[in-house]
Design a protein around this motif. Structure first.
Motif, PDB file in Angstrom:
ATOM      1  N   ASN A   1       0.793  -1.231  -0.087  1.00  0.00           N
ATOM      2  CA  ASN A   1       0.014  -0.059  -0.066  1.00  0.00           C
ATOM      3  C   ASN A   1       0.985   1.215  -0.213  1.00  0.00           C
ATOM      4  N   GLY A   2       0.702   2.057  -0.999  1.00  0.00           N
ATOM      5  CA  GLY A   2       1.380   3.300  -1.145  1.00  0.00           C
ATOM      6  C   GLY A   2       2.913   3.143  -1.603  1.00  0.00           C
ATOM      7  N   SER A   3       3.035   1.963  -2.292  1.00  0.00           N
ATOM      8  CA  SER A   3       4.129   1.831  -3.065  1.00  0.00           C
ATOM      9  C   SER A   3       4.301   2.905  -4.116  1.00  0.00           C
TER      10      SER A   3
ATOM     11  N   MET B   1       6.296 -14.653   6.637  1.00  0.00           N
ATOM     12  CA  MET B   1       6.371 -13.755   5.462  1.00  0.00           C
ATOM     13  C   MET B   1       5.231 -12.748   5.519  1.00  0.00           C
ATOM     14  N   VAL B   2       3.933 -13.204   5.986  1.00  0.00           N
ATOM     15  CA  VAL B   2       2.932 -12.509   6.340  1.00  0.00           C
ATOM     16  C   VAL B   2       3.183 -11.493   7.334  1.00  0.00           C
ATOM     17  N   LYS B   3       4.015 -12.002   8.373  1.00  0.00           N
ATOM     18  CA  LYS B   3       4.129 -11.059   9.633  1.00  0.00           C
ATOM     19  C   LYS B   3       5.069 -10.074   9.223  1.00  0.00           C
ATOM     20  N   GLU B   4       5.915 -10.434   8.295  1.00  0.00           N
ATOM     21  CA  GLU B   4       7.013  -9.244   8.091  1.00  0.00           C
ATOM     22  C   GLU B   4       6.413  -8.235   6.915  1.00  0.00           C
ATOM     23  N   ARG B   5       5.517  -8.738   5.898  1.00  0.00           N
ATOM     24  CA  ARG B   5       4.794  -7.801   5.177  1.00  0.00           C
ATOM     25  C   ARG B   5       3.616  -8.131   5.182  1.00  0.00           C
ATOM     26  N   PRO B   6       2.632  -7.496   5.772  1.00  0.00           N
ATOM     27  CA  PRO B   6       1.120  -8.212   5.821  1.00  0.00           C
ATOM     28  C   PRO B   6       0.480  -7.729   4.440  1.00  0.00           C
ATOM     29  N   TYR B   7      -0.766  -8.292   4.223  1.00  0.00           N
ATOM     30  CA  TYR B   7      -1.452  -7.924   3.166  1.00  0.00           C
ATOM     31  C   TYR B   7      -1.784  -6.538   2.893  1.00  0.00           C
ATOM     32  N   ARG B   8      -1.784  -6.067   1.641  1.00  0.00           N
ATOM     33  CA  ARG B   8      -2.460  -4.516   1.431  1.00  0.00           C
ATOM     34  C   ARG B   8      -3.699  -4.707   1.334  1.00  0.00           C
ATOM     35  N   ASP B   9      -4.274  -3.424   1.233  1.00  0.00           N
ATOM     36  CA  ASP B   9      -5.605  -3.394   0.866  1.00  0.00           C
ATOM     37  C   ASP B   9      -5.879  -3.594  -0.935  1.00  0.00           C
TER      38      ASP B   9
END
Lengths: 427, 128
Positions: A394-396, B90-98
């Protein structure tokens, strides 16, 4: 099998009245090219140019293809798609070295890549150094993603074929000859050198994840032998929309550094016996079958060692480990070529699967490393894709056009055939 | 006669009464359910990771296991546990975006098409 590759050096690309190569410049008749490529599945078709040093960003990139034309020998370039399914890999092929076709299109937004022609991002992709003829094709409404992928894949191959014709009668600047003898002769060559095979893993897990060998989807085949020179004539075509950094584009296949380096050192450091192409599968039974066949074929070649290259991350790591362990258990030493998803700090486990027998691994880089791609004066394609592309968040995409993302977004950044400039240095 | 169980949180996948619909968002809840099943004697039929899609890129996931207890298969346990560990990290490090609506549709399509590819192979093998 003997193939002469005639490299015609292309140092610039321009639009012109006739499509031709003159003094190292590729001139493109834009209208003729568009007419040649027209396809009812696309509502619009445009051709643009992107040259090294231009402040240009191409996004989203689907495939990159090098223009090649068969001048002598059986079959034609890209067999099974552009040419009939006839065995290639012998005779003479001319290459427009320094030129490339880049196809762009929003097929599945998050799975295509970025090419920057200048700036920090340009250092991560080999296609910032090629003179690119960009095919921008917008699909008609209602065209399904897999139909869009197939149409754009074939359009890219046709575009490269059209341009390559300009090199048919041009005298090459450099000619390199590759000799690949039949197996009985190959085995008798260089008895004092270790015998080496190459296991070439192809992404083939389903719709939008496919690679084609002589026009057939690789997952519908069993592992098989292929001459290295067949690959140079376009026997392997990319048809997938996987992460940009470790997708083998068609250009990568044509120029596979593993194959070229093995041939270059053949007879000096080792005896390069042959290539086994294999697939990457969804089901575990298919993985077991393919890896067992691969191990059997490599054993059959009677080699001492094998290089195995992967395409992708996660699920294919299982195929990679199965290929590795089954060969090692047959007493055949392996070296694996892969890339890493080791977290932004590089501290996490790199692969989704591992085995103690995988004790010689070459990394093509950590795809999670973060990069800032500055604004470009010109953007070809759809810049908004940066917000959904794999490796962004988000926001990249900032309001000024700057993109902050993992190098995963860059086409070819951690290519698992080793086609990049990334390296590791001891400190 | 189906010999399989699909574990999925992808709303575009048609499930039968013997499949498991996971309502939680993200790959981890699906892989946790798969992990539980393989410890109960189900065998993995498809790999828990999809294609070359990273677990923190696509929250939709469908995995196929055998139906019923066939005795614990240690390869399945090893793969399921390993994938769960990587996915959690991986999910902890970079959670899902909207994700915008079109991206959600693309993500579901990719998961479904990879599942379909696996199902086609299982159909040929007489598993469904």
């Amino acid at each position: 099998m003997r193939l002469e590759l005639g490299y015609i050096k292309v140092s610039d690309v321009q639009f012109g009245a006739i499509t031709e190569v003159k003094n190292g410049v590729l001139f493109v008749n834009k209208q003729e090219m568009i007419t040649t490529l027209e396809d009812e599945r696309f509502a619009s078709l445009e051709i643009d140019l992107a040259k090294p040093g231009d402040e240009t960003r191409i996004i989203p990139v689907k495939d990159v293809i090098e223009p090649r034309v068969k001048v002598q020998g059986s079959g034609g370039i890209f067999p099974g798609f552009v040419s009939k399914v006839e065995t290639v890999g012998n005779g003479v092929t001319h290459v427009l070295k320094g030129a490339a076709v880049v196809t762009t299109g929003k097929i599945v937004g998050f799975q295509e890549g970025i090419i920057d022609m200048t700036g920090p991002g340009a250092e991560y992709t080999p296609f910032s150094k090629t003179n690119n003829v960009v095919v921008i094709a917008e699909p008609i409404e209602g065209l399904l993603q897999h139909e869009h992928e197939a149409a754009l894949r074939i359009m890219g191959l046709k575009a490269a074929t059209y341009l390559a014709e300009a090199g048919r009668s041009v005298t090459p600047d450099e000619v390199v000859t590759y000799d690949c003898p039949p197996l009985p002769q190959a085995l008798q060559q260089y008895p004092n050198l270790p015998k080496v095979a190459y296991v070439y893993m192809l992404q083939s897990q389903g719709l939008l994840h496919d690679t084609y060998v002589y026009g057939i989807d690789a997952k519908r085949t069993l592992p098989t032998f292929i001459y290295p020179t067949e690959v140079m004539d376009g026997a392997i075509i990319s048809g997938n929309c996987v992460s940009a950094c470790d997708k083998n584009t068609t250009y990568h296949h044509l120029n596979s550094p593993i194959i070229h380096d093995l041939l270059e050192r053949h007879g000096k450091e080792y005896n390069f016996i042959g290539v086994v192409v294999t697939n990457e599968n969804v089901t575990l039974a298919d993985k077991e079958r393919s890896s067992s066949f691969t191990a059997k074929l490599v054993e059959w070649l009677g080699v001492d060692a094998a290089i195995i290259s992967e395409e992708g991350f996660g699920n294919p790591d299982a195929d990679l480990m199965m290929n590795c362990t089954k060969l090692e258990k047959k007493g055949i030493k392996t070296v694996l070529v892969t890339d890493e998803y080791a977290g932004q700090d590089g501290a996490s486990q790199s692969l989704a699967d591992a085995d103690p027998l995988a004790n010689a691994v070459i990394t093509a880089g950590n795809a999670n490393e973060v990069i800032v791609l500055p604004t470009m004066k010109k953007v070809i394609g759809h810049p908004e894709v940066a917000d959904v592309i794999a490796g962004g968040w988000n926001g990249s995409l900032a309001k000024d056009g700057t993109i902050t993302a993992e190098i995963q977004v860059i086409t070819g950044a951690t290519n698992e055939l080793g086609f990049s400039k990334l390296t590791a240095k001891g400190v | 006669m189906r010999y399989i169980t699909i574990v999925s949180n992808n709303p575009t996948v048609e499930l039968t009464s013997t499949d498991i619909h996971v309502t939680d968002y993200g790959v981890v809840p699906v892989l946790e359910r798969v992990r539980d099943l393989v410890h109960l004697g189900h065998h993995l039929l498809t790999h828990p990771f999809a294609g070359s899609v990273k677990p923190n890129e696509n929250p939709f996931r469908s995995v196929v296991v055998t139906k019923g207890d066939l005795g614990v298969d240690y390869q399945s346990v090893q793969i399921a546990e390993g994938c769960l560990e990587v996915a959690r990290r991986m999910v902890k490090e970079r959670p899902y975006r909207d994700f915008p609506t079109q991206a959600i549709k693309d993500l579901q399509l990719i998961d479904k098409s990879l599942l379909d590819s696996g199902l086609e192979s299982l159909r040929m093998a007489g598993k469904l």
